[in-house]
Structure formats: structure tokens, C-alpha cells
Design a protein around this motif. Structure first.
Motif, PDB file in Angstrom:
ATOM      1  N   THR B 282      -0.976   7.113  -7.683  1.00 58.17           N
ATOM      2  CA  THR B 282      -0.389   6.745  -6.380  1.00 58.17           C
ATOM      3  C   THR B 282       0.922   5.979  -6.549  1.00 58.17           C
ATOM      4  O   THR B 282       1.513   5.531  -5.572  1.00 58.17           O
ATOM      5  CB  THR B 282      -1.357   5.878  -5.547  1.00 58.17           C
ATOM      6  N   THR B 288       2.199  10.420  -4.273  1.00 56.50           N
ATOM      7  CA  THR B 288       2.221   9.036  -3.796  1.00 56.50           C
ATOM      8  C   THR B 288       2.026   8.985  -2.281  1.00 56.50           C
ATOM      9  O   THR B 288       1.650   7.950  -1.744  1.00 56.50           O
ATOM     10  CB  THR B 288       3.562   8.373  -4.158  1.00 56.50           C
ATOM     11  N   ASP B 289       2.262  10.105  -1.601  1.00 55.92           N
ATOM     12  CA  ASP B 289       2.144  10.140  -0.147  1.00 55.92           C
ATOM     13  C   ASP B 289       0.708  10.509   0.250  1.00 55.92           C
ATOM     14  O   ASP B 289       0.214  11.575  -0.104  1.00 55.92           O
ATOM     15  CB  ASP B 289       3.131  11.188   0.386  1.00 55.92           C
ATOM     16  N   PRO B 290       0.018   9.639   1.024  1.00 53.58           N
ATOM     17  CA  PRO B 290      -1.368   9.935   1.421  1.00 53.58           C
ATOM     18  C   PRO B 290      -1.489  11.277   2.139  1.00 53.58           C
ATOM     19  O   PRO B 290      -2.527  11.945   2.026  1.00 53.58           O
ATOM     20  CB  PRO B 290      -1.737   8.795   2.370  1.00 53.58           C
ATOM     21  N   ALA B 291      -0.446  11.696   2.860  1.00 58.55           N
ATOM     22  CA  ALA B 291      -0.511  12.962   3.597  1.00 58.55           C
ATOM     23  C   ALA B 291      -0.745  14.131   2.633  1.00 58.55           C
ATOM     24  O   ALA B 291      -1.538  15.046   2.922  1.00 58.55           O
ATOM     25  CB  ALA B 291       0.775  13.166   4.386  1.00 58.55           C
ATOM     26  N   VAL B 292      -0.082  14.116   1.484  1.00 57.41           N
ATOM     27  CA  VAL B 292      -0.245  15.198   0.501  1.00 57.41           C
ATOM     28  C   VAL B 292      -1.687  15.221   0.004  1.00 57.41           C
ATOM     29  O   VAL B 292      -2.298  16.281  -0.142  1.00 57.41           O
ATOM     30  CB  VAL B 292       0.733  15.025  -0.680  1.00 57.41           C
ATOM     31  N   ARG B 293      -2.241  14.034  -0.223  1.00 53.21           N
ATOM     32  CA  ARG B 293      -3.610  13.974  -0.737  1.00 53.21           C
ATOM     33  C   ARG B 293      -4.589  14.476   0.321  1.00 53.21           C
ATOM     34  O   ARG B 293      -5.567  15.159  -0.004  1.00 53.21           O
ATOM     35  CB  ARG B 293      -3.937  12.532  -1.158  1.00 53.21           C
ATOM     36  N   ARG B 294      -4.320  14.158   1.587  1.00 54.01           N
ATOM     37  CA  ARG B 294      -5.195  14.670   2.650  1.00 54.01           C
ATOM     38  C   ARG B 294      -5.083  16.190   2.748  1.00 54.01           C
ATOM     39  O   ARG B 294      -6.069  16.892   2.972  1.00 54.01           O
ATOM     40  CB  ARG B 294      -4.829  14.027   3.994  1.00 54.01           C
ATOM     41  N   ALA B 353       4.669  16.544   7.272  1.00 55.30           N
ATOM     42  CA  ALA B 353       5.144  15.442   6.430  1.00 55.30           C
ATOM     43  C   ALA B 353       6.495  15.784   5.796  1.00 55.30           C
ATOM     44  O   ALA B 353       7.061  14.976   5.068  1.00 55.30           O
ATOM     45  CB  ALA B 353       4.114  15.115   5.362  1.00 55.30           C
ATOM     46  N   TYR B 355       7.280  18.527   3.722  1.00 59.92           N
ATOM     47  CA  TYR B 355       7.303  19.233   2.431  1.00 59.92           C
ATOM     48  C   TYR B 355       7.426  20.723   2.710  1.00 59.92           C
ATOM     49  O   TYR B 355       6.436  21.393   2.987  1.00 59.92           O
ATOM     50  CB  TYR B 355       6.046  18.930   1.624  1.00 59.92           C
ATOM     51  N   TYR B 453      -4.316   2.231  -6.924  1.00 62.02           N
ATOM     52  CA  TYR B 453      -4.297   2.074  -5.476  1.00 62.02           C
ATOM     53  C   TYR B 453      -4.597   0.617  -5.165  1.00 62.02           C
ATOM     54  O   TYR B 453      -5.509   0.034  -5.743  1.00 62.02           O
ATOM     55  CB  TYR B 453      -5.362   2.979  -4.872  1.00 62.02           C
ATOM     56  N   ASP B 488      -6.565   6.929   3.481  1.00 59.72           N
ATOM     57  CA  ASP B 488      -5.606   6.802   2.369  1.00 59.72           C
ATOM     58  C   ASP B 488      -5.869   7.775   1.233  1.00 59.72           C
ATOM     59  O   ASP B 488      -4.956   8.166   0.509  1.00 59.72           O
ATOM     60  CB  ASP B 488      -5.635   5.369   1.813  1.00 59.72           C
TER      61      ASP B 488
END
Lengths: 328, 528
Positions: B282, B288-294, B353, B355, B453, B488
Motif C-alpha cells: 500500500t 496504493t489506491d483502495p479503489a484498485v484493490r476493490r 477512479a 485508470y 497499511y 480500504d
């Protein structure tokens, strides 16, 4: 100077020459192994789940891993010179004991394998050469090719499926029946019983090599002038083959066997793994992934010593097989 | 050759006759598979899985747990927790002796917890972190005085997690390198007899075992077979009777379970709670962007992974906590993604987001490190490569050996995405906090917060959750924890793994413990 003193002096000289070779092997192995990422403490801590950095630093200090590499190497060489192979921190046991425990099973399996492979290999090669270009020769060649080309692990597993699971003749794996814990002769029988499948599997592979080699070697000797002379002298085919040709044809086979005995002592990871045979190969394999460098260096050193010694023995055997070759 | 076959027949008739002796309830040899071979038997300095398969037959804990999670008395007869939760009194069994004949007393309990588990055990310092002192008013009473209430402590008392060790053999020695590591002396149902490295560990019945009439079997042998196919063959042949922790791979287990004499169970792992997951860096790199992980969490078809790669054994993760924590009312499902994945939703998150895909449909590139614990994980990595490719994340797989991988992820932080699994253990304090707390960013320590994190709000909740004795309040705290983590997503939880125990049905009496293969086998017996 008579022959035996000559041989003795030769043996001693060769042994002296072996020492720098072994030291070079140790040094090379030491640096090669240290090039791998991670150390024994990483593995231990990784397996344990979680360990604090302080705890890991303490372990490194205890194992001597916090010292610079050249210092570690000098300490190791000094210990080896004193015949001390060091301590395996992973197993909490001296390396020498761990290796010794595995050495006899390895030796047992390898001796049986080499005897079977060389014995049957010579026999089959001989048969093929005598029956050159007949169906027997073709059958033997095909058999040799197939066994050589089949992967060992597959042969091993098929042996287990056929002879253990379907026929129930042999146990699947291990060296002893551990539900029984036999003593005395029962134990010898039990170990022999467990030895059959791994020995056959491993020797099938080498058998092919010796068969082909023996056949080629016999054919080459048949073309030599001395065979013509023998025939002109009126000797029987049988006598020519078994007294003259066979003896000469054995030389390359013995050379090959010598080289392979050395390699085989290191164990066979595949056969040991498939049959759960407690040999050195599996121990080396596991210690590599555990970064148990003391143990690994110990195994490598023992193997290199054995290669030197076995090659020496082969050279001495030469002089008996063929008196024209002198040790000097 | 003929003689050889005669020998074979002779030996197999001996095997057969030794098995007829197992007809009675008492007696016989219980041979099981332990895989891989443990390095030592020092369960008090390492929680390493293979050690856990053998050591709990020799060392016992204060309590065991049944499959519903209820406490079963072992070395402690009973436990009493004071109203404020800060005084915990254990009453010990009478007449327990160590395998060398020395009596087991409360002094051993005090020494085990204060000097061994709290100091040199990997998880003990966490389990017993609130223990300030232990009083031993008499030989069978041990009173723990705590700084703060520690509700999770009572879930960490099994013989695997917190073994009781002999004070008279360890006191004054260097505990980490004590002789005991290879010559264990415990109070358990079986005594250590012999270890043939590379072959087996032999344990014999403890004639002086404190539980009347137990154990039933004469001998317990842990066998080591490196090759998975051979392990399966040995199980089929009846040479071994039991193996846990996927000692027999799923692909073979689904074949064996159809046989009359072999069964498969997923019970016995509820105190372990393994969770397959993706860890992200992270701090650096594309995640590092929570949106990508979601988005990644949405793109993965969890049910497909379970069905195709793990032969149906597993349960899609629906929260940062395992659904087993429903037993203590800590688990709340956080359904912000469907179990079968939703590729369109994932793409939309990435679009929103900012991307955008390039001409080849690629939004970003990354390397996925794969846990080097076997072929199944490699397959899982290959699936993830494909699934994330569908939403424009181009993945390259990296597969290294264990030490290299550990060093990369937990020491060098030289990774962006890591396929891994974590044991959540019987309580979030023991198994989950280490993954998310700021105080758990500990460089060089394995299986902690490698995502780095850090969220002060979450830290405060974790701290409160550890100290809250009231079950309802604790449940509310962990609901907030799970909400934050679902938002997150420093870690994308994939599925609750189900380990398999494969056993021969003639082995009875070893399935009642929540510890499963890490149990003591004290009530095991063999049927003809």
C-alpha cells in the motif's frame, strides 16, 4: 620395487592430490550456497509463524550467521580439518550424526542398484553382442531404450500401482514395516522386502546404459587382431568370447560404473522421494530449501570425498583387469 | 527371484497377522502420515505445522476444544474468571506425572507460561501479553493476574498452541537449544521412543497416563513420505490410517472418499481458520489506491477458484474475518462484491477512479508473487492472471522458493501483490490483528502487516477489541473493524480454506477435537 608397494605409493599420492580438490570444492560450494536469498533463520521463523526481529537476530548470532562470510568460511574449514562437520541448528543435531543416519540406507540402496544394473547390463549386453542382429539383439535394444527413456518417477509410481496396490506383493514405501518393529533376521527380511521396488526402479535406468555400452564394447573387441589370431589358433567361439573378449570389453563398463558410484552415493532424490527411502539425496534436497548450509556442505563434502576414493579404486581395479595398465 | 517372492509372501503374512491383533478396542499401532518431516519436536519454540502434527501427542495443554469450540478439560480440571476479567484461576488435575516420573504441578504451569511461552514461543507473547504474574498457592492451583481482561487467552490453551513443559528439565538451560527438542518429555498419552530421521517418529503408550483407561493404542507412529502420490498409495493400501492438512492432495482425496474404508472430513481446523488472500503493497506501486484493490476484489470469481482448483473445498470470503467467528458473534458479512465476481462492476470502479485502458486494453502492469506451498497455488496464480487480465491489469507471475519469498515480502518489501494464506486462529486478536495493526509493521518478521497499511482509527478499534470482556460490545467493535477493512481492503480476502483430513474408517475416536490433526489422539482406537 614389488607391485604392492608400488600400488600403495600410488594410492597415497593420489589421496594427497585429492585434498586440494576437496578444499576447492568446499570453498566453491560455500560461496555458491551463500548466494541464495534468505538463510536458515528466515526459514525457521517463517515456519514458526511469527517471530520478533530481536529473536531472529539472537538466533543468527547463535548460528554464527552474523559473522562476515570469509570468517564463516575459515571457521568451517578449521572445523573440517579437525574432522568436525559442524552442527545443524535446524535439526538441533550434529551434522555427522544426521549424515551417518542416512548413509547406510543410501549405501544399501546404491550397492544393490549398481550390482543389479552392472550385472544385468553386462549379461544383456553380452547376449546382444553374441546374438548380433537376431531378434534377441533387437528385443534387448528396444528394452534398453524404453527403460532409459522412461521417467524414473513414473516407473516408480507404476511399480507401486502394480506390485503394491494391485498385486500386494510389496509395501508401497519406506525401509521397514513400522507397524511391526521387527528384530534380528525378521528385520533383515523386512528391509530386503522394502528394498526390491526402489532397487528395480533405479537400476532399470542404469541398466540400459550398461547394456548398450557392453554391447558396443564387445563388438569393438571382436574386430581386434587378437581375436583373429585366437580363431587362427583354433580356439572355440566360447573360449574366445569368455576368456579373451569379455575381459577386455569390461574395461569401459568398469570406468562408467566407477563414475556413477560416486554420483549415486549422493542419493537419488526422485527414487527416495517416491519410495520414502531415507537416503542422502532427500536430506540434501530438504536442507537446500531450509538453507541448512552446514548440513548441505557436509553432504557435499562426503560426496566429493567418495568420488575421489571411488575413482582411485577404479584405477586400481584396472591394473588387475588388464595387467598391461600399470599404476605409476 | 523365487526366494524373493517367498520372502515377500512371508513378510506380508506377518503384516496380516499383526493387523489381526488390532481386533480389540485396546492395542494396535496407529500409523499416520506427517508431512513434511518436522525439524525438531520443540513445540514450545515453534508453531510450525509439522511439529504440531506430532508434539501434541506428547505435550498437553490446559484445555482442548470440541468441534463446537467448547472447552474440554485436559491438564486443568476447571477455570474460573473473576467478574472484572482480571483474575483467572485454573484448578489442575490430580496425580499427573511427567514421562520421567516427576509430578506435574502448578509450578510447571507458571514456568511454562512466564518463562517459555511468553518469551520464546512465536505466538505466546501475544496470547499471554496481559499476564502480569502467576500465583501458585498449592500444587493444583494456578492464579493468573492480568493487566487487562484477555478474553482470547482462554482460546489459546490447547496442547498445540500452548504446551505445558517440564520446569525441572528446562529451568536454567538455554530453552531454544535444550536437549528436550529431540527428546521430548511431556504429560501426554504417548511417550517419545525413537526418531529415525527420514522415516518415522515412534511414540509408545504412556502406561501412567492420568486419564483412567487411556490411551487404547499401544503405539503411535508418524511416518514421512515425501511424494504425494506415494502417500495416497500408502493410504489405499492401509499402511497408514490418517493424515491431515492435505497430506493427501484434494485431487486424490475426492477419489479416495468414494471407497468404503476411507473417509474425508473438513472438521478439526476451526481453531486454525486458514484464509487465502492477496496482500498488496500500500506504500508503493500500482496498488496504493483502495479503489484498485476493490476493483480486483470484484473481478475475482471466488467460487470458480474453489470449485476448479480446490475441488469444491473452501468457502468464499465474505469479510476480513472468517465465518467461523460467528460462534463468538464476531463475524459480520460485508457483501461489497459477489462470490462469483462482477467484471463489469470492477471495470467501472477503475474507469471512475481514472485508470483508462490503453490501445491494447491494458490499464496497468504488475508482478504477482505466489506462495511457494505447492501446485494448487500456482494454479490459483494462473487463474488470477487471467481474471485480472479481463479488467486490464496485466499480471506476470513470480514463483520463488520459501526463504527467497519470505525475504522479499516480509523483509525487503519488494513486492506489489502477493498470493498468500494466513491462519486467523481461534480469535481475531491472535490471528487477524497482526495483519492490519500499525504496530504490526515489523520489518523482518514473517506473516505480519507486510502491506504496511496504517489507520489510527482501526488501531484504536483493535486495541478496544482485545480488552473488551463484554461479548455484545466486542461484537459491535469488530463490526466496525470489518467495515473499515471492506472499504480500504489493504488485503483482498479470497476464500476460507478447508483443509482435508483423510482417514481409514477403522481408526476411531480421534475426530472430536477442534484441533484435528494437532490433537492428542488420546481416545483413538482401532477396529478390526
Amino acid at each position: 620395487m614389488n607391485r604392492s608397494t608400488k600400488i600403495l605409493r600410488y594410492v597415497l599420492r593420489r589421496l594427497m592430490q585429492g585434498i586440494p580438490i576437496i578444499i576447492a570444492i568446499i570453498v566453491l560450494n560455500f560461496f555458491l550456497l551463500n548466494m541464495a536469498e534468505g538463510d536458515a533463520v528466515d526459514v525457521l521463523a517463517g515456519e514458526a509463524g511469527s517471530a520478533t526481529p530481536e529473536y531472529m537476530a539472537e538466533l543468527r548470532a547463535k548460528f554464527g550467521l552474523d559473522q562476515p562470510l570469509p570468517v564463516q568460511l575459515m571457521v568451517y574449514l578449521k572445523n573440517v580439518a579437525l574432522l568436525d562437520l559442524g552442527y545443524s541448528f535446524r535439526h538441533d543435531m550434529p551434522v555427522a550424526q544426521l549424515i551417518l543416519d542416512r548413509f547406510w540406507p543410501t549405501l544399501l540402496l546404491m550397492t544393490c542398484t549398481i550390482l543389479t544394473a552392472v550385472g544385468f547390463g553386462i549379461l544383456l549386453g553380452l547376449l546382444a553382442a553374441i546374438n548380433l542382429n537376431t531378434w534377441k539383439d533387437t528385443a534387448i535394444s528396444i528394452f534398453a531404450l524404453i527403460t532409459y527413456a522412461t521417467p524414473l518417477f513414473w516407473v516408480g509410481l507404476m511399480m507401486i500401482v502394480v506390485f503394491s496396490i494391485n498385486l500386494g506383493w510389496f509395501p508401497t514405501s519406506g525401509m521397514e514395516n513400522i507397524a511391526a518393529f521387527y528384530e534380528g533376521w525378521d528385520r533383515v527380511w523386512d528391509i530386503a522386502h522394502h528394498l526390491v521396488l526402489p532397487t528395480i526402479t533405479l537400476s532399470l535406468f542404469y541398466l540400459a546404459l550398461y547394456t548398450r555400452m557392453m554391447r558396443a564394447s564387445m563388438l569393438e573387441q571382436y574386430g581386434q587382431d587378437y581375436v583373429v589370431t585366437a580363431k587362427a589358433k583354433g580356439l572355440t567361439e566360447r573360449r574366445i568370447t569368455f576368456v579373451h573378449v569379455l575381459r577386455n570389453a569390461l574395461l569401459p563398463v568398469v570406468t562408467m560404473a566407477g563414475v556413477q558410484v560416486g554420483a549415486l552415493i549422493g542419493g537419488s532424490v526422485i527414487v527416495e522421494s517416491v519410495f520414502a527411502w531415507p537416503g542422502l539425496g532427500m536430506l540434501a534436497f530438504e536442507s537446500l530449501f531450509a538453507r541448512d548450509l552446514n548440513l548441505l556442505l557436509g553432504i557435499f563434502m562426503i560426496s566429493s570425498v567418495l568420488v575421489v576414493v571411488v575413482n582411485l579404486i577404479v584405477d586400481v581395479i584396472y591394473s588387475f583387469l588388464d595387467p598391461r595398465i600399470e599404476v605409476a | 527371484m523365487k526366494r524373493l517372492i517367498q520372502g515377500a509372501v512371508l513378510a506380508s503374512s506377518i503384516i496380516a497377522s499383526s493387523f489381526t491383533a488390532l481386533a480389540q478396542t485396546d492395542g494396535g499401532t496407529l500409523v499416520y502420515l506427517a508431512q513434511p518431516e518436522p525439524p525438531t519436536l520443540a513445540s514450545y519454540v515453534s508453531t510450525s505445522g509439522p511439529i504440531g502434527l506430532v508434539a501434541p501427542k506428547i505435550y498437553e495443554g490446559l484445555f482442548d476444544y470440541d468441534t463446537e469450540g467448547k472447552m474440554i478439560p485436559v491438564l486443568a480440571k476447571s477455570v474460573d474468571v473473576s467478574a472484572d476479567g482480571k483474575t483467572v484461576t485454573f484448578t489442575l488435575q490430580d496425580g499427573v506425572v511427567w514421562h520421567d516420573g516427576t509430578p506435574f504441578t502448578s509450578a510447571d504451569v507458571k514456568f511454562s507460561v512466564m518463562e517459555v511461552l511468553s518469551k520464546v514461543h512465536p505466538r505466546g507473547p501475544n496470547s499471554f501479553r496481559e499476564v502480569e504474574s502467576i500465583d501458585t498457592p498449592d500444587d493444583t492451583t494456578a492464579v493468573f493476574h492480568l493487566k487487562n481482561p484477555a478474553p482470547y487467552m482462554l482460546r489459546a490453551l490447547s496442547g498445540y498452541e500452548s504446551p505445558m513443559v517440564p520446569k525441572h528439565l528446562l529451568e536454567g538451560t538455554d530453552i531454544k537449544s535444550a536437549d528436550l527438542a529431540n527428546n521430548p518429555i511431556g504429560t501426554g498419552p504417548y511417550k517419545f521412543t525413537e526418531w529415525k530421521k527420514g522415516q518415522y517418529i515412534r511414540l509408545d503408550k504412556n502406561e501412567d497416563y492420568w486419564k483412567e483407561g487411556l490411551p487404547h493404542v499401544e503405539r503411535v507412529v508418524a511416518r514421512f513420505i515425501p511424494d504425494a502420490s506415494t502417500r495416497t498409495a500408502a493410504m489405499e493400501n492401509g499402511e497408514v490410517l490418517y493424515t491431515g492438512y492435505n497430506g493427501i492432495p484434494n485431487i486424490d482425496a475426492v477419489r479416495l472418499r468414494d471407497r468404503d474404508d476411507i473417509s474425508v472430513t473438513t472438521d478439526g481446523y476451526s481453531m486454525i481458520n486458514p484464509m487465502a488472500l492477496l496482500e498488496f503493497n500500500t506504500k508503493e506501486g500500482p496498488f496504493t489506491d483502495p479503489a484498485v484493490r476493490r476493483a480486483i476484489s470484484n473481478a475475482i470469481d471466488r467460487q470458480f477458484m474453489i470449485d476448479t482448483i480446490f475441488f469444491g473445498y473452501g468457502k468464499p470470503a465474505s469479510s476480513a474475518l472468517s465465518s467461523s467467528f460467528a460462534a463468538t458473534d464476531l463475524y459480520k458479512p460485508m457483501p461489497n462484491y459477489p462470490a462469483a465476481g462482477d467484471v463489469e462492476a470492477a471495470k467501472k470502479i477503475l474507469d471512475d477512479a481514472g485508470y483508462k485502458p490503453d490501445g491494447d486494453g491494458v490499464r496497468m502492469k504488475a508482478i504477482l508473487d505466489v506462495i511457494p506451498y505447492g501446485e494448487d497455488w500456482r494454479r490459483a496464480g494462473e487463474y488470477l492472471k487471467q481474471a485480472l487480465g479481463d479488467i486490464g491489469i496485466e499480471i506476470e507471475l513470480r514463483y520463488e522458493d520459501v526463504p527467497t519469498w519470505l525475504k522479499r515480502v516480509y523483509h525487503n518489501y519488494d513486492f506489489v501483490m502477493n498470493l498468500n494464506y494466513f491462519y486467523q486462529l481461534p480469535d481475531p486478536v491472535l490471528g487477524v490483528h497482526r495483519h492490519y495493526g500499525t504496530d504490526q509493521i515489523r520489518q523482518g518478521t514473517h506473516f505480519v502487516n507486510s502491506s504496511r497499511y496504517s489507520n489510527p482509527k482501526l488501531d484504536a478499534l483493535l486495541d478496544a477489541g482485545a480488552k473488551e470482556p463484554d461479548a455484545a460490545k466486542r461484537s459491535a467493535i469488530y463490526e466496525d473493524v470489518q467495515e473499515i477493512l471492506a472499504e480500504d481492503m489493504p488485503v483482498v480476502n479470497l476464500f476460507e480454506m478447508q483443509f482435508l483430513t483423510v482417514y481409514n474408517t477403522k481408526l476411531k475416536g480421534v475426530y472430536g477435537s477442534a484441533m484435528g490433526p494437532y490433537g492428542s489422539f488420546s481416545e483413538g482406537w482401532l477396529e478390526e
